[in-house]
Write a protein that holds these residues in place. Sequence first.
Motif, PDB file in Angstrom:
ATOM      1  N   VAL A 261      -2.975  11.489  -2.375  1.00  9.31           N
ATOM      2  CA  VAL A 261      -1.832  10.892  -3.070  1.00  9.31           C
ATOM      3  C   VAL A 261      -2.139  10.777  -4.567  1.00  9.31           C
ATOM      4  O   VAL A 261      -1.229  10.722  -5.392  1.00  9.31           O
ATOM      5  CB  VAL A 261      -1.456   9.484  -2.527  1.00  9.31           C
ATOM      6  CG1 VAL A 261      -0.962   9.557  -1.100  1.00  9.31           C
ATOM      7  CG2 VAL A 261      -2.638   8.523  -2.650  1.00  9.31           C
ATOM      8  N   ALA A 262      -3.433  10.777  -4.891  1.00 10.68           N
ATOM      9  CA  ALA A 262      -3.828  10.669  -6.304  1.00 10.68           C
ATOM     10  C   ALA A 262      -3.313  11.846  -7.123  1.00 10.68           C
ATOM     11  O   ALA A 262      -3.228  11.774  -8.346  1.00 10.68           O
ATOM     12  CB  ALA A 262      -5.348  10.573  -6.414  1.00 10.68           C
TER      13      ALA A 262
ATOM     14  N   GLY B 120      -3.787   8.482   1.709  1.00 10.49           N
ATOM     15  CA  GLY B 120      -3.862   7.384   0.740  1.00 10.49           C
ATOM     16  C   GLY B 120      -5.295   6.902   0.758  1.00 10.49           C
ATOM     17  O   GLY B 120      -6.198   7.648   0.408  1.00 10.49           O
ATOM     18  N   PHE B 121      -5.524   5.683   1.205  1.00  8.10           N
ATOM     19  CA  PHE B 121      -6.904   5.222   1.358  1.00  8.10           C
ATOM     20  C   PHE B 121      -7.420   5.569   2.747  1.00  8.10           C
ATOM     21  O   PHE B 121      -6.727   5.378   3.737  1.00  8.10           O
ATOM     22  CB  PHE B 121      -6.992   3.700   1.194  1.00  8.10           C
ATOM     23  CG  PHE B 121      -6.531   3.211  -0.148  1.00  8.10           C
ATOM     24  CD1 PHE B 121      -7.013   3.774  -1.325  1.00  8.10           C
ATOM     25  CD2 PHE B 121      -5.620   2.167  -0.236  1.00  8.10           C
ATOM     26  CE1 PHE B 121      -6.591   3.298  -2.564  1.00  8.10           C
ATOM     27  CE2 PHE B 121      -5.196   1.686  -1.469  1.00  8.10           C
ATOM     28  CZ  PHE B 121      -5.682   2.259  -2.633  1.00  8.10           C
TER      29      PHE B 121
ATOM     30  N   MET C 176       3.745   4.345   4.840  1.00  5.84           N
ATOM     31  CA  MET C 176       4.044   3.589   3.618  1.00  5.84           C
ATOM     32  C   MET C 176       3.751   4.413   2.375  1.00  5.84           C
ATOM     33  O   MET C 176       4.404   4.267   1.356  1.00  5.84           O
ATOM     34  CB  MET C 176       3.209   2.310   3.515  1.00  5.84           C
ATOM     35  CG  MET C 176       3.394   1.320   4.618  1.00  5.84           C
ATOM     36  SD  MET C 176       2.421   1.845   6.028  1.00  5.84           S
ATOM     37  CE  MET C 176       1.033   0.748   5.955  1.00  5.84           C
ATOM     38  N   TRP C 177       2.752   5.275   2.484  1.00  2.00           N
ATOM     39  CA  TRP C 177       2.328   6.022   1.306  1.00  2.00           C
ATOM     40  C   TRP C 177       3.409   6.941   0.760  1.00  2.00           C
ATOM     41  O   TRP C 177       3.510   7.141  -0.438  1.00  2.00           O
ATOM     42  CB  TRP C 177       1.055   6.821   1.594  1.00  2.00           C
ATOM     43  CG  TRP C 177      -0.145   5.936   1.526  1.00  2.00           C
ATOM     44  CD1 TRP C 177      -0.871   5.441   2.566  1.00  2.00           C
ATOM     45  CD2 TRP C 177      -0.756   5.410   0.342  1.00  2.00           C
ATOM     46  NE1 TRP C 177      -1.879   4.635   2.120  1.00  2.00           N
ATOM     47  CE2 TRP C 177      -1.832   4.599   0.754  1.00  2.00           C
ATOM     48  CE3 TRP C 177      -0.490   5.522  -1.026  1.00  2.00           C
ATOM     49  CZ2 TRP C 177      -2.650   3.923  -0.149  1.00  2.00           C
ATOM     50  CZ3 TRP C 177      -1.311   4.843  -1.921  1.00  2.00           C
ATOM     51  CH2 TRP C 177      -2.368   4.061  -1.478  1.00  2.00           C
ATOM     52  N   ARG C 178       4.211   7.492   1.652  1.00  2.00           N
ATOM     53  CA  ARG C 178       5.286   8.365   1.193  1.00  2.00           C
ATOM     54  C   ARG C 178       6.214   7.592   0.250  1.00  2.00           C
ATOM     55  O   ARG C 178       6.633   8.087  -0.796  1.00  2.00           O
ATOM     56  CB  ARG C 178       6.061   8.908   2.395  1.00  2.00           C
ATOM     57  CG  ARG C 178       7.126   9.920   2.053  1.00  2.00           C
ATOM     58  CD  ARG C 178       7.821  10.422   3.324  1.00  2.00           C
ATOM     59  NE  ARG C 178       6.951  11.299   4.104  1.00  2.00           N
ATOM     60  CZ  ARG C 178       6.837  12.605   3.915  1.00  2.00           C
ATOM     61  NH1 ARG C 178       7.507  13.188   2.955  1.00  2.00           N
ATOM     62  NH2 ARG C 178       6.043  13.334   4.667  1.00  2.00           N
ATOM     63  N   TYR C 179       6.491   6.330   0.634  1.00  2.00           N
ATOM     64  CA  TYR C 179       7.418   5.528  -0.160  1.00  2.00           C
ATOM     65  C   TYR C 179       6.757   4.968  -1.411  1.00  2.00           C
ATOM     66  O   TYR C 179       7.364   4.916  -2.471  1.00  2.00           O
ATOM     67  CB  TYR C 179       8.030   4.431   0.719  1.00  2.00           C
ATOM     68  CG  TYR C 179       8.807   5.085   1.833  1.00  2.00           C
ATOM     69  CD1 TYR C 179      10.095   5.583   1.587  1.00  2.00           C
ATOM     70  CD2 TYR C 179       8.233   5.317   3.078  1.00  2.00           C
ATOM     71  CE1 TYR C 179      10.792   6.265   2.579  1.00  2.00           C
ATOM     72  CE2 TYR C 179       8.917   5.993   4.069  1.00  2.00           C
ATOM     73  CZ  TYR C 179      10.200   6.469   3.812  1.00  2.00           C
ATOM     74  OH  TYR C 179      10.868   7.148   4.778  1.00  2.00           O
ATOM     75  N   ILE C 180       5.500   4.577  -1.250  1.00  2.89           N
ATOM     76  CA  ILE C 180       4.779   4.087  -2.430  1.00  2.89           C
ATOM     77  C   ILE C 180       4.753   5.189  -3.492  1.00  2.89           C
ATOM     78  O   ILE C 180       5.060   4.956  -4.665  1.00  2.89           O
ATOM     79  CB  ILE C 180       3.334   3.690  -2.058  1.00  2.89           C
ATOM     80  CG1 ILE C 180       3.360   2.476  -1.128  1.00  2.89           C
ATOM     81  CG2 ILE C 180       2.501   3.384  -3.317  1.00  2.89           C
ATOM     82  CD1 ILE C 180       2.015   2.131  -0.528  1.00  2.89           C
ATOM     83  N   MET C 181       4.437   6.395  -3.083  1.00  5.78           N
ATOM     84  CA  MET C 181       4.329   7.488  -4.042  1.00  5.78           C
ATOM     85  C   MET C 181       5.710   7.880  -4.589  1.00  5.78           C
ATOM     86  O   MET C 181       5.842   8.272  -5.741  1.00  5.78           O
ATOM     87  CB  MET C 181       3.606   8.705  -3.438  1.00  5.78           C
ATOM     88  CG  MET C 181       2.147   8.460  -3.092  1.00  5.78           C
ATOM     89  SD  MET C 181       1.207   7.363  -4.207  1.00  5.78           S
ATOM     90  CE  MET C 181       1.106   8.370  -5.681  1.00  5.78           C
TER      91      MET C 181
END
Lengths: 246, 446
Positions: free
Chosen positions: A139-140, A182-183, A225-230
Amino acid sequence: MTNNKTVLILGATSDIGIAIAKKFASAKYDVQLAARDATQIQALKSDIEIRYEVACSTFSFDALQYASHAAFFEGLTPKPDITVCIFGVMYDEDDALNDFALAERMINTNYTGAVSILNIAAKYYMAQKQGAIIGISSVAGDRGRASKLIYGSSKAAFTAYLDGLRNKCFKDGVHVMTVKPGFVNTKMTEHMPLPKALTAEPALLADVLYKAFTKKKNTVYIKWMWRYIMLIIKNIPEFQFKKMKL
Amino acid sequence: MKKLLFNFGKYPVIEAEETTFVFQNQLNDLVTGEPVFIARGSGLCYGDSALSQTTISTLKYDKILSFDTQQGIFECQSGITLEQVLTVIVPKGWFLPVTPGTKLITIGGAVASNVHGKNHKTHGSFSRHIVEMDVLLASDGLLTCSHDTYPDLFEATCGGMGLTGVITRVKFRLKKIETSFIRQKQIKAKNFDELISLFEEYRDSTYIVVWIDCLKKGKHFGRSILTVAEHAILDDLNDEHRKNPLQLPGNKKLTVPPIMPWWVINTFSVKAFNFLFYAKNYAKEISKVILYDPFFYTLDAINHWNRIYGNKGFVQYQFVLPLEATDGLAEILRSISDKGMGSFLTVLKVLGKQESMISFAREGYTLAIDFPIRKGVFEFLNELDEILLKHGGRIYLTKDARMKPEMLKNYPELEKFKSIIKKYDPEGKIRSIQSDRLQLTPISNE
Ligand SMILES: Cc1cc2nc3c(=O)[nH]c(=O)nc-3n(C[C@H](O)[C@H](O)[C@H](O)COP(=O)(O)OP(=O)(O)OC[C@H]3O[C@@H](n4cnc5c(N)ncnc54)[C@H](O)[C@@H]3O)c2cc1C
Ligand SMILES: NC(=O)c1ccc[n+]([C@@H]2O[C@H](COP(=O)([O-])OP(=O)(O)OC[C@H]3O[C@@H](n4cnc5c(N)ncnc54)[C@H](OP(=O)(O)O)[C@@H]3O)[C@@H](O)[C@H]2O)c1
């Protein structure tokens, strides 16, 4: 020789690599493990053979030795049906800023080395009109940030490469999947306090990756969640973003 | 990174570093780099033996190295759990020679506590089945030891609670089975005397275990259920089971919620539970054939069952008394029922002859009783300690979180053990909260 399909794991000493190797083995794939120091992965080899009753072999592979990559791929028998590119490094960004050799090494491992070996695999697959490539980006790479200056940009380049490769290989029936964790709780992140809800165990990553692969997904985030965070991070206007501490 | 660490009893809780390794060279770096450490497996000992300012978790060091399916010899890294081992060996017709009441522990933990099972009389403790093992010393040297090579290191490592070094590789012998089923018989005992005579009657059984109602007084004192069992052979199975005689058990689990109502731990609920368990056995004797899981690992089917004792945690008091000390056993049971301090589960087993230097097991009866932490418990356990000492009994280190160093008196080779740990770790780097408390390791000058 078995009738199983074969998966090649590039970066088999990493926690994520071990989890992915085991996942494919449990689905009855034969496994080819590649790592810089092949003696390190002998225990994983016996473990996979005994636990999952599939064939497993080990190879030395260094992402930075570009010149050796063709011979490395040549030496694989049988040729893998799937190549999974997992290796990658994350150095301290301040160190990398102050010492270009370090920045260069990070870029060359995460991007140049990956391009070098995956070009070879992709050409082979396109000629065969079958095969698949899975790349572990991050994601970075979704948006450049101060705290991940070099690492993030190397992963951004890798993501763009995988996207392009997917486009290029499509007509030959070769599937390319981009994985953006993500993490993940691994050696790489052992010393960072990670938010539990956003952190995946390597085994979970492997499960999600395998399932997405069977469904021929193009890009997959680990933990939804990562999809939305990004998505949010990508949509913050630059004039604001540049002032933020991220 | 520091985090809160505790073992199965959730007492004590400390803030400590937990490090991990996947490869031998990473472990070497940890062992040379850390000033003080103790190895840690699944953290399923009850007390403080797997706790120290730095713990080295073996859980990622879990690879299988070889498995001779003809001879039944298994070789693995120390962080693999018994559950993972079973998944591989059972379908090939092999079983663990010795297993404790949970399959979630690691092989390293099985060696370091030299665990015993319900078959101690016939099969001894885990170490009896070890062919050889590797121990990484604090000085960074890796030694392969066995009954014949470096026997002193071997002896002191079996049951040595991690104090000689980090066990990294274990090669051990398995037990042949024809099916993955167990043929068990449960027999009711009305009271203590009846129980002791049942022990006599069934002494040749491979597996023997007793669930005892600690709270019964008067003529029902010692009311219990004796379970004896053997590995089932093909002829014992019904047609359905015979189709897949070496099947693995499924994965169904219940979970105890994080917050238990207070009443669960009071005497009332303990009594109620004991009654329920007892009522299951209407007939005097019940025989059946079941998969190995419910027989060996009853409690593993309930996630976090230790929560049932509440947030303060609990200690388990497990001791062994010589066979002839039945008076001592009765005295302890009486004190417990008099105080109404009884526990949720009380398990009685018979142990065979002692076989190694520092291991808990010796010939006699062993009883394991849980005590939720509350006012008066530690004082009461000190009283029980007195009774134990008087009758030649001793406490299982892997369950202990509170005893005084004097309680080690009935480990006859204690001094020899201490001198061996000193020999292999002269700088005293390897230490746990327990080893410091019990003065097994030299007093630290920090
Ligand atoms: C429900 C339940 C039932 C149980 N039933 C029984 C039983 O029937 N019989 C029995 O004997 N025990 C029993 N136990 C106790 C358990 O088997 C032991 O405490 C065992 O040692 C736990 O193993 P672990 O992997 O969790 O080790 P941990 O709890 O993490 O560590 C226990 C000790 O082993 C040491 N250790 C662990 N790994 C290594 C290593 N690689 N090298 C060196 N030292 C190491 C630690 O330093 C520590 O001293 C039971 C426990 C539970 C929770
Ligand atoms: N952990 C996370 O939170 C996270 C999040 C997103 C993405 N990722 C990505 O996931 C991948 C795996 O990382 P990880 O977390 O499992 O970390 P890791 O355990 O540190 O693994 C890194 C791997 O890269 C290998 N490697 C490094 N340089 C190499 C080279 N020159 N040639 C060949 N292999 C080389 C390492 O091999 P050696 O053993 O030989 O050093 C090791 O196997 C990486 O690409 C990482 O960027 C991780």
